[in-house]
Design an enzyme around this catalytic site. Structure first.
Site, short mmCIF file in Angstrom:
data_model
loop_
_atom_site.label_atom_id
_atom_site.label_comp_id
_atom_site.label_asym_id
_atom_site.label_seq_id
_atom_site.Cartn_x
_atom_site.Cartn_y
_atom_site.Cartn_z
N ARG A 129 0.79 -1.22 0.00
CA ARG A 129 0.00 0.00 0.00
C ARG A 129 0.83 1.27 0.00
O ARG A 129 0.58 2.19 -0.77
CB ARG A 129 -0.89 0.10 1.25
CG ARG A 129 -2.22 -0.51 1.13
CD ARG A 129 -2.61 -1.05 2.47
NE ARG A 129 -1.70 -2.13 2.76
CZ ARG A 129 -1.92 -3.39 2.38
NH1 ARG A 129 -3.01 -3.70 1.75
NH2 ARG A 129 -1.04 -4.33 2.64
N THR A 130 1.78 1.34 0.91
CA THR A 130 2.51 2.59 1.07
C THR A 130 3.29 2.89 -0.20
O THR A 130 3.23 3.99 -0.75
CB THR A 130 3.43 2.50 2.30
OG1 THR A 130 2.65 2.11 3.42
CG2 THR A 130 4.09 3.84 2.59
N LYS A 160 26.54 -3.38 -1.32
CA LYS A 160 28.00 -3.37 -1.51
C LYS A 160 28.69 -2.59 -0.41
O LYS A 160 29.86 -2.22 -0.52
CB LYS A 160 28.35 -2.73 -2.86
CG LYS A 160 27.80 -3.46 -4.06
CD LYS A 160 28.25 -2.73 -5.33
CE LYS A 160 27.63 -3.35 -6.57
NZ LYS A 160 27.89 -2.51 -7.76
N HIS A 186 5.53 6.13 11.28
CA HIS A 186 4.96 6.01 9.93
C HIS A 186 4.02 7.21 9.77
O HIS A 186 2.80 7.06 9.79
CB HIS A 186 4.21 4.67 9.85
CG HIS A 186 3.86 4.23 8.47
ND1 HIS A 186 3.90 5.05 7.36
CD2 HIS A 186 3.46 3.01 8.00
CE1 HIS A 186 3.54 4.37 6.29
NE2 HIS A 186 3.27 3.13 6.65
N ARG A 189 11.44 3.78 2.98
CA ARG A 189 11.13 2.87 4.10
C ARG A 189 12.38 2.05 4.38
O ARG A 189 13.05 1.59 3.45
CB ARG A 189 9.97 1.96 3.73
CG ARG A 189 9.76 0.84 4.74
CD ARG A 189 8.51 0.04 4.48
NE ARG A 189 7.31 0.80 4.80
CZ ARG A 189 6.09 0.28 4.81
NH1 ARG A 189 5.91 -1.00 4.52
NH2 ARG A 189 5.05 1.02 5.10
#
Ligand code: NCD
Length: 338
Positions: A57-58, A86, A135, A107
């Site tokens: 969703r986000t 890396k 959030h 995120r």
């Protein structure tokens, strides 16, 4: 805080006037989100979408929101496909990637990492969830949903709201941000329902109480959801536990279904969940038999994410008053069932 050019890292940046401003812009985004009109106001702009943890969703709704304003989205998902694998630092990644985008949404599994990234970024960064910390855009869309759902029931305003939050309140970043946001309001009555080990962090509870709101903590669901406007269910955040076995001690502890709703809730209680709901038999915190319940707001809540995220982009990139000037009607079939 002024929106233009700002990072959105924590919900604590917001005051009530900015919430009102944001929601007013979100309301105006409806014809675009519902595909009755298109706008090209962000034509040429690029969103860097960086998701280093699972997201549906986000990630998709931020991307859609940017596309709906006419901009383009570049996605990086998972550590394996980025140079972080890396050994590149967040600082270097931020310096480089912020040269390729006009705004970034990120995120990351570590609390505080999005703020660290933002401090090296040359463009605004929106926190799409940093570990179990925050959030903020979810809290904004949750509050937007609460306001809209209650308005439909003839009630204005958030002051005096009665809300129960149920489940993993320790690791759930959505409920952390939502509690911090609710502490801007008056006389909110919060019932926090969780196993003792998964209680809401004490500092969040204290600041709610310090603001004059009432907080009751409980480990029993049925007896605690009888007098609430909103029942906000959450998933056990199994990815934050040291083992799947530990998480399974709590999964399935609270299950809301139609029978429990009918027996214990007021007939108008709105059911929310940030999603994904865990529908596996051992969890099933919100049963599928609630799907036809008109007070199940979870999909309207997810839809509202697009409006609120469009509003965030429009304000951060300072085009909120230009959106309609770059608009036209759509040509295709747009009938939708909501
Ligand atoms: C939430 C999250 O990622 O914190 N999901 C979302 O963004 N809607 C809740 C969760 O994963 O349980």
């Amino acid at each position: 805080m002024k929106f233009t050019g700002s990072h959105i890292l924590s919900i604590t940046q917001f005051k009530r006037e900015q919430i009102d401003q944001l929601f007013a812009v979100a309301d105006r985004m409806e014809p675009y989100a519902h595909r009755r009109k298109v706008t090209r106001v962000l034509d040429g702009a690029i969103l860097g979408s960086m998701f280093f943890e699972p997201s549906t969703r986000t990630r998709v709704s931020f991307g859609c929101a940017f596309n709906l304003l006419g901009g383009e989205v570049r996605e990086t998902t998972g550590f394996e496909s980025s140079a972080i694998a890396k050994g590149e630092s967040l600082y270097d990644t931020a310096r480089v990637l912020s040269g390729y985008s006009d705004v970034i949404v990120m995120r990351h599994p570590t609390s505080g990492s999005v703020a660290e990234f933002a401090s090296a970024s040359r463009v605004p960064v929106i926190n799409g969830g940093d570990g179990s910390n925050e959030h903020p855009s979810q809290a904004l869309l949750d509050l937007y949903t609460i306001r809209k759902e209650l308005k439909h029931k003839g009630r204005a305003g958030i002051d005096g709201l009665r809300i129960a939050m149920i489940g993993d309140l320790k690791y759930g970043r959505t409920v952390h941000s939502l509690c911090k946001l609710l502490s801007l309001f008056q006389n909110v009555h919060l019932t926090l329902i969780s196993p003792d080990e998964l209680r809401m962090p004490a500092d969040i509870v204290e600041s709610l109480r310090a603001g004059g709101n009432t907080v009751v903590e409980s480990d029993a669901m049925e007896s605690s959801i009888s007098h609430v406007d909103i029942a906000y269910s959450t998933r056990i955040q199994e990815e934050r536990f040291s083992s799947k076995e530990e998480a399974s001690l709590y999964r399935g502890r609270y299950r809301l279904n139609q029978a429990i709703y009918t027996r214990f809730c007021e007939p108008n209680t709105v059911i929310m969940h940030p999603l994904p709901r865990d529908s596996r038999v051992e969890a099933n915190e919100l049963d599928n038999d609630l799907n036809e319940n008109p007070n199940l707001a979870i999909f309207r809540q997810a839809d509202n994410g697009v409006l609120v995220r469009m509003a965030l982009f429009a304000l951060i990139l300072d085009v909120a008053d230009e959106v309609d000037r770059h608009a036209r009607d759509v040509n295709w079939y747009t009938e939708r069932r909501f």
